[in-house]
Motif scaffolding. Structure first.
Motif, short mmCIF file in Angstrom:
data_model
loop_
_atom_site.label_atom_id
_atom_site.label_comp_id
_atom_site.label_asym_id
_atom_site.label_seq_id
_atom_site.Cartn_x
_atom_site.Cartn_y
_atom_site.Cartn_z
N ARG A 124 1.10 -1.62 -0.73
CA ARG A 124 0.37 -0.81 0.09
C ARG A 124 1.61 1.28 0.08
NH1 ARG A 124 -3.15 -2.75 4.36
NH2 ARG A 124 -2.58 -1.40 5.70
N GLU A 125 1.97 1.06 0.73
CA GLU A 125 3.03 2.36 1.11
C GLU A 125 3.11 2.66 -0.47
OE1 GLU A 125 6.85 3.75 3.06
OE2 GLU A 125 5.40 2.03 4.15
N LEU A 126 3.54 1.73 -1.37
CA LEU A 126 4.77 1.41 -2.41
C LEU A 126 3.66 2.30 -3.70
CD1 LEU A 126 6.80 0.06 -4.45
CD2 LEU A 126 5.14 -1.56 -4.75
N VAL A 127 1.86 1.57 -3.41
CA VAL A 127 1.74 2.35 -4.68
C VAL A 127 1.13 3.59 -4.27
CG1 VAL A 127 -1.39 2.37 -5.13
CG2 VAL A 127 0.17 -0.04 -4.78
N GLY A 128 1.12 4.38 -3.19
CA GLY A 128 1.44 5.65 -2.48
C GLY A 128 2.51 6.23 -2.87
N GLU A 129 3.49 5.55 -3.44
CA GLU A 129 4.60 6.17 -3.30
C GLU A 129 4.34 6.76 -5.01
OE1 GLU A 129 8.47 8.78 -2.84
OE2 GLU A 129 6.46 8.17 -1.53
N LEU A 130 4.31 5.82 -5.55
CA LEU A 130 4.08 5.57 -6.81
C LEU A 130 3.20 6.65 -7.75
CD1 LEU A 130 4.23 1.83 -7.99
CD2 LEU A 130 6.30 3.66 -8.53
N SER A 131 2.20 6.75 -7.12
CA SER A 131 1.08 7.78 -7.13
C SER A 131 1.41 9.26 -7.25
CB SER A 131 -0.23 7.96 -7.05
OG SER A 131 0.54 8.07 -5.30
N ARG A 132 2.64 9.34 -5.85
CA ARG A 132 3.29 10.70 -6.33
C ARG A 132 4.05 11.08 -6.79
NH1 ARG A 132 7.00 12.66 -4.76
NH2 ARG A 132 8.21 10.90 -3.36
N ARG A 133 4.89 10.44 -7.00
CA ARG A 133 5.97 9.78 -8.48
C ARG A 133 5.26 9.74 -9.97
NH1 ARG A 133 11.45 7.04 -6.24
NH2 ARG A 133 11.21 8.17 -3.76
N LEU A 134 4.15 9.02 -10.04
CA LEU A 134 3.87 9.25 -11.43
C LEU A 134 2.90 10.17 -12.17
CD1 LEU A 134 4.18 5.27 -11.73
CD2 LEU A 134 6.18 6.47 -12.75
N ALA A 169 -5.99 9.55 1.73
CA ALA A 169 -6.28 10.65 2.13
C ALA A 169 -4.90 11.63 0.91
CB ALA A 169 -5.09 10.75 3.24
N ARG A 170 -4.63 11.10 -0.26
CA ARG A 170 -3.58 11.49 -0.53
C ARG A 170 -3.82 12.14 -2.04
NH1 ARG A 170 1.33 9.42 -1.40
NH2 ARG A 170 2.71 7.92 0.51
N ARG A 171 -3.69 13.29 -2.28
CA ARG A 171 -4.22 14.66 -2.88
C ARG A 171 -4.00 13.83 -4.57
NH1 ARG A 171 -0.05 19.85 -3.23
NH2 ARG A 171 1.20 18.66 -3.82
N GLU A 172 -3.49 13.10 -4.74
CA GLU A 172 -2.87 12.54 -6.24
C GLU A 172 -4.37 11.50 -6.35
OE1 GLU A 172 -0.88 11.74 -3.72
OE2 GLU A 172 1.03 13.78 -4.39
N VAL A 173 -4.43 10.31 -5.16
CA VAL A 173 -5.18 10.15 -5.90
C VAL A 173 -7.14 9.73 -5.25
CG1 VAL A 173 -6.57 7.64 -5.11
CG2 VAL A 173 -4.03 8.40 -4.90
N GLU A 174 -7.76 9.55 -6.59
CA GLU A 174 -9.53 10.41 -6.22
C GLU A 174 -9.94 8.17 -6.02
OE1 GLU A 174 -12.51 11.99 -8.89
OE2 GLU A 174 -11.33 11.40 -10.01
N VAL A 175 -10.54 8.84 -4.65
CA VAL A 175 -11.94 7.55 -4.77
C VAL A 175 -12.79 7.81 -5.02
CG1 VAL A 175 -13.22 6.33 -2.38
CG2 VAL A 175 -10.11 7.49 -2.13
N LEU A 176 -13.27 6.56 -5.53
CA LEU A 176 -14.83 6.43 -6.43
C LEU A 176 -15.66 5.32 -5.97
CD1 LEU A 176 -13.71 6.96 -9.87
CD2 LEU A 176 -14.27 8.65 -8.32
#
Length: 313
Positions: A124-134, A169-176
């Motif tokens: 989960r941490e990896l996905v969150g970090e990748l969403s920011r980096r990419l 909680a990450r601004r790069e992620v949209e929860v639908l």
């Protein structure tokens, strides 16, 4: 992050998106998360398969984005048996970031993650970090999260879901959130699936009441009624037979309900059993009186059942 209960249509929505975008040049990396494999190795294996299908020139350009120990680390992860051990997080992030960024440099890339609720905290941490980096790359990460999963249900003290909390909680992620269908839409869905047949009103009302807005429940229940002979086709109308009304749920629906029940603590299950004897609607004060528990304790128990299973409102 596409979140919703089992059967509400997350996978159908995702497959429709994949089909539509594939005609526009998207290449899709598919990942099915399991507790044994996790998320990382399926991601690397699927990305490698996509690269194999690329033209030699594109593949060379992607490979040039990887270098040194990062490349060796990613290759080693694919070849290792057993769970992935994250020994060098920065190396790992850099390698995956360059791999996906390299793929995205040759055209838009979609990453479809199924059963994301089974991801471990490190994934989960990896996905969150990748969403920011990419976030500046042509990459769409679509994670399907099944809520009320028996393996990831909130704890009895009402703790919330880790993946929804962390990524949401990450601004790069949209929860639908995919919710239940209104009755009129669910009725139209059932009717559209069999355009040459009209569903009798009493059959439709019963199916909608059982399904409670869940498309998969509704489809499976109507199929069960037909296959068991509880409803029959007469002159183009699907109407009740002599076996009407149905006295039990089909196996798949019973299994999906039991999955929500099996991990309830014993005191909550006992409370739910008492409530069930009172019918579809029940009273907290009556439960307190019958169970001999304080009213506040009963209400808290009901709230915990609601949070963990959504079996009660």
């Amino acid at each position: 992050l596409l979140a919703g209960d089992a059967g509400v249509g997350k996978s159908t929505l995702a497959e429709d998106l994949v089909a539509r975008t594939a005609t526009g040049g998207f290449r899709w990396i598919r990942i099915h998360v399991t507790p044994l494999e996790g998320m990382l190795r399926p991601l690397l294996a699927s990305a490698r398969d996509v690269m194999v299908g690329d033209a030699p020139g594109d593949r060379k350009r992607i490979e040039s984005r990887l270098f040194g120990s990062a490349t060796e680390l990613l290759q080693g992860l694919l070849e290792e048996p057993g769970p992935v051990e994250l020994q060098s997080r920065q190396q790992l992030l850099l390698g995956v970031e360059r791999l996906l960024g390299g793929l995205a440099s040759t055209g838009p890339v979609g990453i479809l993650v199924e059963d994301a609720q089974l991801a471990c905290p490190e994934d989960r941490e990896l996905v969150g970090e990748l969403s920011r980096r990419l976030r500046d790359c042509a990459v769409l990460l679509l994670a399907l999260h099944r809520t009320h999963d028996p393996e990831t249900s909130p704890s009895p003290d009402g703790a919330r879901d880790g993946l929804l909390d962390e990524l949401g909680a990450r601004r790069e992620v949209e929860v639908l959130r995919v919710g239940s269908l209104p009755a009129v839409d669910l009725a139209r869905l059932l009717q559209d699936r069999q355009p040459d047949v009209r569903i009798a009103p009493e059959v439709l009302r019963h199916v909608l009441a059982v399904a409670e807005g869940n498309p998969l429940f509704a489809i499976e229940f109507l199929r069960h009624l037909r296959e068991s002979g509880i409803v029959a086709l007469r002159e183009g109308v699907l109407a009740p037979s002599r076996a009407w009304p149905p006295v039990e749920l089909p196996r798949k629906l019973r299994e999906m309900t039991l999955l929500r029940l099996r991990d309830l603590p014993e005191d909550q299950r006992a409370l739910l059993d008492i409530a069930a004897t009172d019918g579809a609607e029940f009273d907290g004060e009556a439960l307190a009186a019958v169970s001999g528990r304080p009213l506040l304790d009963v209400l808290r128990g009901l709230q915990q059942i609601y949070r963990a299973t959504a079996l009660i409102v």
